[in-house]
Write an enzyme that holds these catalytic residues in place. Sequence first.
Site: not given
Length: 182
Positions: A57, A97, A122
């Site tokens: 990701s 992230h 998210d």
Amino acid sequence: MHALTDTWHEFKTMDKRRRALQAINLLLVISTALMTWKFFMVASWSESPIVVVLSGSMEPAYYRGDILFLELTYNPPMNVGDVVVYKLGDRDIPIVHRIISVHEEKDELYMLTKGDNNRVNDRGLYSQGQFWITRKDLMGRVWFYIPYVGIITIWLNDYPPLKYALISFMVIVGLTSREPQG
């Protein structure tokens, strides 16, 4: 297979003093590893100062198997663009992230995150009714990384027999290795 039987024979023929010395050496190696981990915890102000990237990701910034070193300080403050690792209460696996939005309200920091390789933010990953991550969710901010070295950790988790074989091998070598004759 012959080497394993030789190692087992050598272990069986050791006197008590040598077995005790080998056990102490093994315990010293383990305690050194634990002290090193604790040093990283204190130096980074994070309970988990080192994590392995488990998914794609964050590509192309970080790839699966990269090892990330974290710090949990708010000086300088968290900013848009910082890559953070956070853990949500109901999930076991931390998420790596990038912060895409930050605002502060009543001495609390609210952050919205997104994976570089993901199309949406998210919020779908957060707990039900949660729209932001806060300081309590953070494990740290990435300050350094080593590419691909963590893939070994992923293999050991994906293939448990490999993990147990490696641990067994390390214990056997630790208990049967000879001191250099000099």
